[in-house]
Design a protein around this motif. Sequence first.
Motif, short mmCIF file in Angstrom:
data_model
loop_
_atom_site.label_atom_id
_atom_site.label_comp_id
_atom_site.label_asym_id
_atom_site.label_seq_id
_atom_site.Cartn_x
_atom_site.Cartn_y
_atom_site.Cartn_z
N THR A 110 -44.72 5.11 37.39
CA THR A 110 -44.98 5.68 36.08
C THR A 110 -43.89 5.27 35.10
OG1 THR A 110 -46.11 7.56 37.08
CG2 THR A 110 -45.36 7.81 34.80
N SER A 115 -41.96 5.36 31.29
CA SER A 115 -41.66 6.14 30.09
C SER A 115 -40.87 5.25 29.15
CB SER A 115 -40.88 7.41 30.43
OG SER A 115 -39.67 7.09 31.09
N ILE A 168 -45.09 1.05 26.77
CA ILE A 168 -46.51 1.04 27.09
C ILE A 168 -46.70 0.08 28.25
CG2 ILE A 168 -48.83 0.52 26.26
CD1 ILE A 168 -47.81 1.20 23.43
N LEU A 169 -47.12 0.63 29.39
CA LEU A 169 -47.18 -0.16 30.62
C LEU A 169 -48.08 -1.36 30.50
CD1 LEU A 169 -45.74 0.33 33.33
CD2 LEU A 169 -47.88 1.29 34.17
N ASN A 170 -49.15 -1.24 29.73
CA ASN A 170 -50.12 -2.32 29.62
C ASN A 170 -49.53 -3.55 28.92
OD1 ASN A 170 -52.75 -3.32 30.14
ND2 ASN A 170 -53.30 -2.97 28.00
N ASN A 171 -48.37 -3.41 28.30
CA ASN A 171 -47.72 -4.53 27.65
C ASN A 171 -46.84 -5.34 28.60
OD1 ASN A 171 -48.89 -3.84 25.22
ND2 ASN A 171 -47.11 -2.70 24.48
N ARG A 224 -50.24 -8.19 32.56
CA ARG A 224 -50.47 -7.36 31.38
C ARG A 224 -51.80 -7.75 30.76
NH1 ARG A 224 -46.78 -9.76 26.43
NH2 ARG A 224 -47.56 -11.89 26.54
N ARG A 244 -54.13 -0.20 37.66
CA ARG A 244 -53.39 0.36 36.53
C ARG A 244 -54.25 1.38 35.81
NH1 ARG A 244 -51.42 -4.23 33.50
NH2 ARG A 244 -53.53 -4.36 32.66
N ASN A 267 -54.15 3.04 32.32
CA ASN A 267 -53.44 2.99 31.03
C ASN A 267 -53.27 4.39 30.43
OD1 ASN A 267 -53.19 0.18 31.14
ND2 ASN A 267 -55.15 -0.14 30.13
N GLU A 316 -52.67 7.08 31.97
CA GLU A 316 -51.55 7.73 32.66
C GLU A 316 -50.27 6.91 32.58
OE1 GLU A 316 -51.57 10.75 34.02
OE2 GLU A 316 -53.65 11.04 33.40
N ASN A 317 -50.36 5.70 32.01
CA ASN A 317 -49.20 4.81 31.93
C ASN A 317 -48.59 4.59 33.32
OD1 ASN A 317 -48.04 3.21 29.86
ND2 ASN A 317 -46.20 4.49 29.81
N THR A 318 -49.48 4.38 34.27
CA THR A 318 -49.08 4.32 35.67
C THR A 318 -49.76 3.14 36.36
OG1 THR A 318 -48.71 6.70 35.80
CG2 THR A 318 -49.11 5.56 37.88
#
Length: 122
Positions: free
Chosen positions: A23, A25, A28-31, A53, A72, A74, A76-78
Amino acid sequence: QVQFVESGGGVVLPGGSLRLSCTASGVILNNYAIGWFRLGPGKERVGVSCISRGDGNKYYTDSVKGRFTISRDNAENTVYLQMNGLKPEDTAVYYCAAEPFGCQLHEPYDYWGQGTQVTVSS
């Protein structure tokens, strides 16, 4: 502050399953391309899987193909690593890592989590 936190490790019998979570913080994980690496006892840290990504292309090292699945969420940003059919040789500390460009099963990556222990033993 950019931070990646792994969870979901534990002790499991051979043939069992675990799902690891990474996870993020502060980003943005998708980036990012997200990789899972593992450091086994007496071994070097190696890449296990990664998800690119954006389009989410997935890659696996040969030893886990057909057993592990990276995904992934998105919202949940996880990023998850579903591990099925676990073997004693999968025992390791598992790390997630992030880098803003290409998905790759080798270092370097820009950001790293603290790791979560997976132990496969009878």
